[in-house]
Scaffold this motif. Structure first.
Motif, short mmCIF file in Angstrom:
data_model
loop_
_atom_site.label_atom_id
_atom_site.label_comp_id
_atom_site.label_asym_id
_atom_site.label_seq_id
_atom_site.Cartn_x
_atom_site.Cartn_y
_atom_site.Cartn_z
N TYR A 56 0.83 -1.21 0.00
CA TYR A 56 0.00 0.00 0.00
C TYR A 56 0.86 1.27 0.00
CZ TYR A 56 -3.20 3.47 2.12
OH TYR A 56 -3.94 4.59 2.41
N LEU A 142 -4.99 0.59 -6.97
CA LEU A 142 -5.23 0.78 -5.53
C LEU A 142 -6.71 0.86 -5.22
CD1 LEU A 142 -2.54 3.26 -4.12
CD2 LEU A 142 -3.10 0.98 -3.27
N LEU A 146 -8.58 -1.81 -2.91
CA LEU A 146 -9.05 -1.33 -1.61
C LEU A 146 -10.56 -1.23 -1.51
CD1 LEU A 146 -6.49 1.58 -1.03
CD2 LEU A 146 -6.47 -0.67 0.05
N ILE A 172 -4.65 -6.23 -0.36
CA ILE A 172 -4.27 -5.30 0.71
C ILE A 172 -5.25 -5.37 1.87
CG2 ILE A 172 -3.90 -2.88 1.32
CD1 ILE A 172 -2.96 -2.40 -1.53
N THR A 173 -6.53 -5.37 1.57
CA THR A 173 -7.54 -5.29 2.65
C THR A 173 -7.80 -6.63 3.34
OG1 THR A 173 -9.30 -5.62 1.02
CG2 THR A 173 -8.72 -3.34 1.58
N TRP A 187 -12.11 -1.10 6.27
CA TRP A 187 -10.67 -0.82 6.18
C TRP A 187 -10.31 -0.30 4.79
CZ3 TRP A 187 -7.40 0.00 9.86
CH2 TRP A 187 -7.58 -0.60 11.11
N GLY A 188 -10.93 -0.88 3.77
CA GLY A 188 -10.66 -0.44 2.41
C GLY A 188 -11.05 1.01 2.18
N LEU A 191 -8.54 3.26 3.96
CA LEU A 191 -7.25 3.34 3.27
C LEU A 191 -7.35 4.12 1.96
CD1 LEU A 191 -5.98 -0.32 3.89
CD2 LEU A 191 -5.12 1.79 4.93
N VAL A 192 -8.50 4.03 1.29
CA VAL A 192 -8.71 4.83 0.07
C VAL A 192 -8.70 6.31 0.42
CG1 VAL A 192 -10.44 5.53 -1.63
CG2 VAL A 192 -9.94 3.12 -1.30
#
Length: 209
Positions: A56, A142, A146, A172-173, A187-188, A191-192
């Motif tokens: 990430y 990404l 995400l 990633i997530t 969480w995605g 993070l975005v």
């Protein structure tokens, strides 16, 4: 056309095309960056969450670096460097694995040829567009990993609608699912949002035509 206008156009186009074969060369490019970050942390004994965080963070840093370079005189050299580095990574991986993925090899060879053609005809405008495609293919990857990947897991119907996730290999997530009692999708989204601030800020800065 200014770099911020080009960034917006490329980002929208990439979102629509990311789940198609047309963008596969850029899937390979992003996969190599993400994979290198993961392997580096895993080699140091990192767990799945640390590997995901490394992927990430590195992807974001590469985007920010390319965004800074694309508005300088170095902008036209970005496609050449990235096309050659990606092809080099493919050759190294093929030697290491003892196996050549012919399909990927042909795809990358065609991309290198197209990029070289832009230099032969000395078209700086096309080179800057190509640099933008490389840059915002990472941000598209990404967003897909995400946001759209967690959404596609909600049910099979949503998964079929979100064709953008078809060629996604970046995870990633998933390791964050259940951490602090929060699902993968939350969480995605978080993070975005974190990634979007610096990326959007630089993308909206005025640059050269």
């Amino acid at each position: 056309m200014r770099s911020n206008e080009r960034a917006g156009i490329v980002s929208v186009i990439m979102l629509f095309l990311w789940g198609t074969l047309l963008t596969e060369p850029f899937h390979i490019f992003v996969d190599y960056i993400s994979g290198a970050a993961r392997l580096s942390v895993k080699g140091l004994g990192g767990n799945d969450i640390l590997c995901a965080l490394a992927s990430y963070v590195v992807l974001i840093l590469v985007i920010l670096l390319l965004q800074k370079l694309i508005i300088t005189k170095a902008g036209t050299y970005i496609p050449c460097i990235l096309a050659i580095v990606t092809a080099g990574a493919f050759c190294y991986k093929s030697l290491y694995d003892g196996h050549i993925d012919l399909k990927r090899g042909i795809i990358l060879a065609v991309l290198v040829a197209v990029v070289m053609l832009f230099y032969i005809i000395k078209n700086d405008s096309l080179l800057l567009w190509a640099a933008s495609v490389y840059t915002y293919s990472i941000s598209t990857a990404l967003i897909t990993a995400l946001l759209f990947v967690p959404l596609s897991k909600l049910n099979s119907t949503v998964g079929k609608i979100l064709y953008i996730t078809r060629y996604n290999t970046i995870k990633i997530t998933e390791p964050f699912n259940g951490v602090a009692g929060l699902p993968e999708l939350v969480w995605g989204i978080f993070l975005v949002l974190v990634a979007s601030f610096p990326i959007v800020f630089l993308a909206t800065q005025k640059g050269k035509s």
